[in-house]
Each structure stands twice: as C-alpha cells, then as structure tokens.
Enzyme design. Structure first.
Site, mmCIF file in Angstrom:
data_model
loop_
_atom_site.group_PDB
_atom_site.id
_atom_site.type_symbol
_atom_site.label_atom_id
_atom_site.label_comp_id
_atom_site.label_asym_id
_atom_site.label_seq_id
_atom_site.Cartn_x
_atom_site.Cartn_y
_atom_site.Cartn_z
ATOM 1 N N LYS A 76 0.796 -1.245 0.000
ATOM 2 C CA LYS A 76 0.000 0.000 0.000
ATOM 3 C C LYS A 76 0.823 1.286 0.000
ATOM 4 O O LYS A 76 0.571 2.168 -0.828
ATOM 5 C CB LYS A 76 -0.989 -0.018 1.188
ATOM 6 N N TYR A 87 -2.021 -0.082 11.285
ATOM 7 C CA TYR A 87 -3.465 -0.079 11.590
ATOM 8 C C TYR A 87 -3.720 0.519 12.963
ATOM 9 O O TYR A 87 -3.112 1.512 13.334
ATOM 10 C CB TYR A 87 -4.061 -1.488 11.482
ATOM 11 N N VAL A 91 -0.894 -9.081 5.895
ATOM 12 C CA VAL A 91 -1.491 -10.257 6.555
ATOM 13 C C VAL A 91 -0.752 -11.556 6.286
ATOM 14 O O VAL A 91 -0.985 -12.551 6.985
ATOM 15 C CB VAL A 91 -2.987 -10.500 6.196
ATOM 16 N N TYR A 134 -5.888 -4.306 -7.258
ATOM 17 C CA TYR A 134 -5.480 -4.309 -5.852
ATOM 18 C C TYR A 134 -5.176 -5.733 -5.375
ATOM 19 O O TYR A 134 -4.160 -5.978 -4.717
ATOM 20 C CB TYR A 134 -6.582 -3.664 -5.000
HETATM 21 N N1 GLN Z 1 -5.073 -8.351 0.459
HETATM 22 C C1 GLN Z 1 -5.350 -8.148 1.839
HETATM 23 C C2 GLN Z 1 -6.777 -7.636 2.034
HETATM 24 O O1 GLN Z 1 -7.167 -6.711 1.406
HETATM 25 C C3 GLN Z 1 -4.385 -7.227 2.427
HETATM 26 C C4 GLN Z 1 -4.669 -6.926 3.885
HETATM 27 C C5 GLN Z 1 -3.477 -6.831 4.752
HETATM 28 O O2 GLN Z 1 -2.380 -7.228 4.397
HETATM 29 N N2 GLN Z 1 -3.653 -6.320 5.930
HETATM 30 O O3 GLN Z 1 -7.520 -8.179 2.807
#
Ligand code: GLN
Length: 614
Positions: A70, A244, A262, A192
């Site tokens: 991101k 976050y 994640v 995305y």
């Molecule tokens: N591709 C994942 C999602 O949109 C990315 C989220 C993450 O890494 N926190 O759920």
C-alpha cells in the site's frame, strides 16, 4: 582464514534465536491460500541505506506482500497524479480502525488514509488512470525498481483472494458510489488483489525500506524508485497509519515508519539509515506479525533506531576556522606586504566545513559568518562536505547574497563534488554577478590570494615598492651605497610576456630573479595542465635555492601577465668573492635570511595541517 564475523550479524542471530520459540498469534486464514503458510517460518533482514545486507533465518522464503504494497503504490500514485489530486481521493488521517474497516469520510466519502483497504483500493484506482494504460504493469515495474529484480505474482494467492474478497469488492462499490473511484470498481479491486499477491522475501522488503531510507534511490542499482519529494509523504503515512490500530503504540515503542501485511511481513524504515524486513506468519489481534513486532522493538532499542532520538549533528560541521592573519596564501610577498597582512589579515575569514549540510548543521556556520567582525573577505571551503540538501544550499545562497550586498567578498571553494549547491544557488539568486563571483575560485588558496591582494590594494594604495629601487629587495638589505652601485651594475632587466617561462624545470641554475613588475607563478608540471603551488609578487626573489646548492631547477616558473625581472647571474656572484668579499658575504646572508623566511612559512602551513588532524 580471518574471522569475518560482524557484531551486527551476531546480534541479528541472537534476536532470531531469542524469538525462535515465540508462537503467539494465528496465521491468517480469511484468504484460504494464506492458511498454507508454515507458521514456523521466520526471517530477518537489515539493509543499510548504502545497500549492505545482513540476513538471518528464512530471509529468502517467499510470501505475498499484501498490505505492505500500500505505501509503495501510494508513492507511485503521488508520482503519477501529484499530491493535490491524491488529496481529493484519499486523506492522511489515522483511522484507528482495522485494516478492512469500511471507514470513509462522512461527507466526501473519501477513505481516511491509504493504508486501510478502502484507501488502498482508491489509490490503486488512480494508477495509470489517465491516460488509460495497463496499470498493473506499472505497479509491478515500480516494485522491481525498489527490489532491483523482476517481480511476479503468486497466482494461487491471487486466485484465492479474488474468489473470497467480497468485502473488498463491497468497498470498491462504495468508493464508486462516492465518485472516489471513477471507472469500473471491479477493475480497481482486481488490480489491488494482484498487487497484494506480489511475491517477496525479507531481503526484498529490507531493500525496499533501504531505498526509501536512501531518498528513493535503490542503493544497489542506483535506480530511482520514487521522486525524492514523495519519500517523506510515504514515510508519513506509514508512521501514522502503517500498523493499523496499533500505529500509535508502534511509533511510540519502535519509532520507525513501518507497514505490515497479513501474510506476516513487516517493513520498517529509518530515513537516512536503513530498511528492515521481517517475516513470520502468525498475526496478533490487530493483524500485525506478532514475532516481527518483537524483533523490530528489540532492534530499535538495541541500536537506538527510534526516529525521535535526538541526532548528534549540529556542531560537527565546522572543521576549521581561521583568519588571514593566521593563514596566508601560497603567494610569496615582500616583507612590507607580509607585515600589512599580519596586521590586517583578520578581516579575511576562512571556514572549512565538513559532513552533511542540512538546517541544523549549516545554521552554526551561518551564525559564525554573520558574527565575524570587520569582514572584508569570507571563504567557505566545501572540500570535506559529503552532502548538502536544498535548504542548506538556499540558506548559504541567501547568506552570500546578503554579504555581497554589504560589500563583503564571499567565495565558495572546492564545490566541484556538490552540483546541487551550484544548481540551487543558481536558481535561488537573481543576481548573476553574485553567483559568478561566489564560484570564481576552485581552490581556497586562490580565493585567499585574491582577498589578500584586495586588502593590500586598499591598505597600500601607492603599491608597496618602487620597482626600480633594488634597495627594497631583501637581497640588498644592509648594502652601503657603493656596494649597491656595484650590485646594480651586475643586474640585467629582462621583460616577459604573459605565459613566458622564467625558469624551466630541469634546467641548470645559472641566475636568480628579482621580480620588479607583475607576478610569477610556480608550477609543478606544465603551466595550465599542472598545479600552481606558489607565486611571487613584486619585491621578492625566485630561484635562489638552486643558486646555493647548484641543483637543477625543480619547478617551472611562469609569467602571469606582463612581468619584468632583475636577473643576477651566478657567475657574477661568484666573482664577487674575489673582488668584493664583504658584498659577497652580505648577499649570501640575505639569501639565507630569505630562505629562512620561506621555510618558516612552510613550517607554519605544516603546523596548521597537523593541528587540523589532531
Ligand atoms: N489483500 C489483503 C486484504 O485486502 C491485504 C490486507 C493486509 O495485508 N492487511 O484483505
């Protein structure tokens, strides 16, 4: 075999071992394919801003980048669309919500920041949107600029998220509803998903961080990955929103802009110093890799990487400071001129600066220059400056401008390695004559010589000498009138045009030269291509060394402008031993005194050099 172990590598291994049994958290399963990750995988990599890589554990294990993409895609959007446009699409306020929260601004519908999914999808929707082009390719290319190699997508993870990512699709449609996304929201969401499924390892992450730490240039390839002006924007959103709803705790404890994904990856950046990449798939409640968090906290504490640790920089930039009373140029001058400079040289100020110049390091220099009393000439020597930023260049340009208009001659010397300084000064100052003068001399010695000449011109307006009066030369000091008459009878005047050689290196020494008009320069190597190591003014003597020891000439001596010398032949001098022994002795002593003065000057220069190095 020498032991090449590094304490830095040792420490990484220690930390890796310390957390090997740390099993808190759960592997993400909401994207089914991610559940296949080995929960024990654990890699750490640190890449310095100049590209040196330390790694330990599963640092080459591939995983998907996920949300770590991101901030980098946000940087690309800033490069492509500009910050103003991007502000109409995505904010920069921390949301305090989970990554997948549907948090949009109440009235505008804009996502609060580019680090939550809503903001990231809105950002991805801006890449290559105008004119339309295959935007995912641009994203992949951008990542390869950061990592230094071609990147690919983990198709299994992409498929898996594409099949299950209904929440992100919903977010896409909401963004479309508020016109944050203008085109087909499914295309933006699909891109995305693809960007999240790009495959990376810890070394890639650390190098991506090191590239941001290195002002946007990959230190290994030299390729620019992002405009330097956007690096701080990316780091800002990482610092405030990258972890976050743990972002506040993270910046408080670890103190580095960072981003997690994640799949279990974390990238952390300390601007100017390093990038860190950690991989461990078990996540804590906020969705951040639990083990990576511990590792980053430990590294930050052990190596004092918190960005709010005060830097030690302000007073390190002044390497040496002196006046024209203490330090003289390489011009050999007549004693009356030397005495005048000894008395008034304090009006010339010389500063040698060093290190990296930014606001805090350039400010003490500016403060010192402004405070110099009775300043006629100021020389700033940049030979030991390793880098300079925009603001330091502009402040120095303003200083030069102000001083020039107050009648102080100011010079920046040894700036050849600092193109940014010249460029900034050039675009910052309106007065071209100030700029030309500022960079007129490459070397400090040449600038110092000029300042001395100006000072002497002003303080001794009639000039120091009547050129025809041989009595004023040190060689004739203490001669009775009759002796002076004999001596004058042995002298022949010889004119030289600009560039003429007075003495050639290697020639036999048959005469010494008294400079009666103009200046002669002493050159090692050829005139022009060699190095000018000294020069002689009216009233001084050249070539007496070989006159005493009979050795061949050691350097070239060249007329600078129209020159006239009074030439005294060795043969005539030798004959005086018989005909006028007293005169011979006096001249010999005077030559000795002149040499002693020159030696004293050399000793003084050496003393300054040695003192500087202590
Ligand atoms: N591709 C994942 C999602 O949109 C990315 C989220 C993450 O890494 N926190 O759920």
């Amino acid at each position: 075999m020498p032991d090449r172990r590094s304490p830095i590598q040792d420490f990484l291994e220690l930390i890796h071992a310390r957390y090997a049994d740390f099993r808190e958290g759960e592997v993400a399963t909401y994207i089914p394919e991610l559940a296949n990750a080995n929960p024990e995988s654990f890699g750490i990599c640190v890449a310095t801003a100049d590209g040196f890589v330390y790694e330990v554990g599963d640092s080459r294990q591939e995983f998907t980048i996920q949300s770590i993409s991101k901030p980098f895609v946000y940087g690309l959007a800033l490069d492509e669309r500009g910050p103003e446009h991007m502000f109409t699409k995505v904010g920069v306020e921390p949301s305090g919500d989970a990554f997948n929260a549907i948090s949009l601004h109440k009235t505008s519908g804009c996502p609060l920041n580019p680090m939550i999914n809503a903001g990231a999808i809105a950002t991805t929707g801006q890449i290559g949107a105008s004119p339309p082009e295959p935007c995912f390719e641009r994203i992949l290319e951008m990542f390869s600029r950061y990592t230094g190699h071609a990147m690919h997508v983990d198709e299994a993870v992409y498929e898996s998220e594409s099949l299950t990512g209904h929440r992100n699709r919903a977010i896409g449609h909401l963004l479309r509803n508020f016109d944050v996304l203008e085109g087909d929201p499914t295309a933006a969401v699909d891109t995305y998903f693809r960007q999240c499924a790009i495959s990376v390892n810890c070394v890639d992450l650390a190098l991506m961080g090191a590239t941001l730490a290195n002002q946007g240039i990959n230190p290994l390839t030299g390729t620019r990955a992002i405009k330097d002006t956007h690096v701080r924007s990316v780091l800002s959103v990482m610092a405030s929103c990258g972890m976050y709803d743990f972002s506040g705790g993270w910046i408080y404890n670890v103190g580095m802009p960072a981003k997690s994904g994640v799949a279990g990856g974390v990238v952390a950046v300390l601007a100017g110093q390093l990038g860190i990449g950690v991989y461990s798939p078990r996540l804590d409640a906020q969705g951040n890799s639990a083990r990576a968090l511990q590792v980053c906290r430990e590294l930050s504490q052990a190596w004092q990487l918190h960005q709010f640790n005060p830097p030690f920089c302000a007073h390190t930039s002044r390497r040496m400071r002196c006046t024209g009373e203490e330090r003289h140029s390489s011009r050999i001058r007549h004693p009356t001129e030397r005495a005048c400079l000894g008395e008034h040289g304090g009006q010339i100020h010389l500063f040698e600066i060093q290190g990296n110049l930014a606001f805090a390091t350039v400010e003490p220099i500016i403060r010192d220059v402004v405070r110099c009393t009775g300043r006629r000439g100021v020389i700033l020597d940049f030979h030991h400056v390793t880098g300079i930023n925009h603001v330091a260049s502009q402040l120095l340009a303003d200083l030069a401008d102000a001083l020039s208009h107050q009648g102080t001659a100011i010079f920046f010397t040894s700036t050849q390695q600092l193109p940014l300084l010249r460029q900034e000064v050039g675009s910052h100052l309106a007065d071209a004559s100030v700029i030309d003068r500022l960079f007129r001399f490459r070397s400090t010695d040449a600038a110092l010589e000029w300042c001395e000449d100006e000072l002497l011109r002003e303080l001794m307006p009639a000039g120091p000498l009547t050129v025809n009066d041989l009595r004023l030369f040190e060689i004739a000091s203490g001669l009775a009138d009759e002796e002076l008459g004999v001596f004058s009878g042995l002298i022949t005047r010889r004119p030289y045009a600009p560039g003429d050689y007075v003495i050639r290196r290697g020639d036999e020494a048959t005469s010494l030269f008294l400079v009666t008009k103009g200046i002669v320069g002493v050159w090692l190597g050829d005139h022009e291509s060699g190095k000018r190591v000294a020069s002689f003014s009216v009233g001084t003597m050249v070539g007496e060394m070989a006159f005493l020891d009979g050795a061949r000439r050691s350097a070239n001596v060249v007329a600078e402008g129209d020159v006239e010398c009074a030439v005294f032949e060795l043969e005539d001098f030798n004959r005086l031993l018989e005909s006028h022994p007293q005169l011979h002795t006096t001249i010999l002593r005077n030559i000795g005194v002149s040499l002693a003065t020159k030696l004293r000057k050399v000793n003084e220069d050496v003393r300054i050099l040695i003192a500087e190095r202590q």
